[in-house]
Design a protein around this motif. Structure first.
Motif, mmCIF file in Angstrom:
data_model
loop_
_atom_site.group_PDB
_atom_site.id
_atom_site.type_symbol
_atom_site.label_atom_id
_atom_site.label_comp_id
_atom_site.label_asym_id
_atom_site.label_seq_id
_atom_site.Cartn_x
_atom_site.Cartn_y
_atom_site.Cartn_z
ATOM 1 N N PRO A 63 15.192 48.926 -47.926
ATOM 2 C CA PRO A 63 14.188 49.993 -48.205
ATOM 3 C C PRO A 63 14.773 51.216 -48.786
ATOM 4 O O PRO A 63 16.008 51.525 -48.173
ATOM 5 C CB PRO A 63 13.895 50.112 -46.684
ATOM 6 N N GLN A 87 16.186 42.620 -49.480
ATOM 7 C CA GLN A 87 14.914 43.642 -49.929
ATOM 8 C C GLN A 87 15.797 44.935 -49.028
ATOM 9 O O GLN A 87 15.861 45.077 -48.022
ATOM 10 C CB GLN A 87 13.631 43.436 -49.349
ATOM 11 N N THR A 135 10.805 49.803 -52.102
ATOM 12 C CA THR A 135 11.664 48.775 -51.703
ATOM 13 C C THR A 135 12.346 48.309 -52.927
ATOM 14 O O THR A 135 11.546 47.981 -54.119
ATOM 15 C CB THR A 135 11.051 47.708 -50.728
#
Ligand code: CUA
Length: 330
Positions: free
Chosen positions: A276, A274, A282
């Motif tokens: 950011p 994931q 995200t």
């Protein structure tokens, strides 16, 4: 003759050098004459006792005319011999081999007559003893195509085509530096390549080999894409080639493959995580995201990084290979 400059490798380059030495000699003589007289008069007519006064001259028309006309004449003579050289440099012979040169941040792309297209750190290859015309442009900002040994230099301007032609002497087969001579962004200093001057036979066999390799790669890609469609899983690209491309395109100057801190996010273990983003969202680092980040670098910017990555001109199959390589960095 003193050889303080690199040796020119074209006939035109040698003529330009000869012209340069003539101009250097003329201006050198004028320099020594003027400075010598200046020093002589300073000493000869210096003040020898305190109450001595200088003579008050008020111009001399004859002298003024003379020292205006003589330098003007010298310039006209220099111009008379230079103009044909400039013209020769800008008039390509009609039988020239045409190679397209495209400047990118921060590498050169070369397109050869049979469709072969090389990018990244691949050198420019030309045959010796033949007229070669470079049609130069840029994919982004102004660059400048410069091989010092050619003695000609030409801006690469986006949206415009500039031209330069050369004919390298048969005996000058070898490798010479090719530089970008116009400041074009943070990695301008690394926009360094080479030109390989080959014998016509070597040049032709390299060109034929490249064309064949390109054709078989296209076939293999098609096959792989078909397989991927059928199984729905296999990675689209070839990670080994992707690794080569990462070096060629200079990706690794900004992206680490071992988690060290560089200008861009590290690739190690990136795939599938994931990520950011700077806008607070995200995103999952799936192949689609990786592909988008290569093709439109500023579409999604990772939190903590600046949108400084340049647009690259990579073929779709190269991008797939690069994504496969990033996916392989666990
Ligand atoms: Cu391209 Cu400097």
């Amino acid at each position: 003759m003193i050889h303080w400059l690199t040796q020119p490798i074209t006939e035109l380059g040698r003529q330009i050098d000869a012209m340069f030495y003539w101009i250097l000699a003329i201006t050198g003589i004028v320099f020594i004459l003027v400075e010598g007289l200046l020093v002589y008069y300073i000493i000869r007519y210096r003040r020898t006792h305190a109450e001595q006064q200088g003579l008050d001259y008020h111009g001399n028309t004859k002298l003024e005319v003379l020292w205006t006309l003589v330098p003007a004449l010298i310039l006209v003579v220099i111009g008379y011999f230079c103009v044909p050289l400039v013209q020769a440099a800008q008039t390509p012979p009609s039988n020239a081999i045409v190679i397209q040169v495209i400047g990118h941040e921060w590498s050169w792309e070369f397109k050869y007559p049979n469709g072969v297209d090389t990018q990244g750190s691949e050198p420019l290859r030309i045959p010796a003893g033949q007229n070669v015309l470079f049609k130069i442009t840029s994919g982004d900002v102004i660059h400048d195509f410069w091989v010092p040994q050619f003695r000609v230099k030409q801006d690469a301007v986006p949206g415009r085509e500039t031209r330069v032609w050369v004919n390298v002497t048969d005996t000058d087969i070898g490798t010479y530096p090719l530089r970008c001579a116009e400041y074009c962004g943070v990695l301008h200093s690394q926009m360094v390549s080479t030109v390989q001057v080959l014998s016509p036979a070597d040049y032709q066999s390299w060109l034929d080999g490249q064309a064949k390799a390109a054709a078989s790669k296209a076939q293999a890609d098609q096959l792989k894409a078909q397989q991927a469609k059928q199984t729905g899983s296999a990675p689209l690209g070839d990670a080994t080639n992707g690794q080569k491309l990462a070096t060629q395109f200079g990706c690794l100057s900004c992206h680490a493959i071992d988690n060290t801190q560089k200008a861009g996010p590290s690739w190690k273990g990136l795939a599938g995580t994931q990520v950011p983003l700077s806008d607070g969202k995200t995103v999952t680092a799936d192949p689609a995201y990786l592909k988008e980040s290569i093709q439109s670098p500023t579409a999604k910017v990772v939190k903590g990084y600046s949108p400084i990555m340049p647009q690259t001109q990579m073929s779709d199959s190269d991008v797939n290979d690069l994504v496969a390589y990033i996916q392989s960095l666990k």
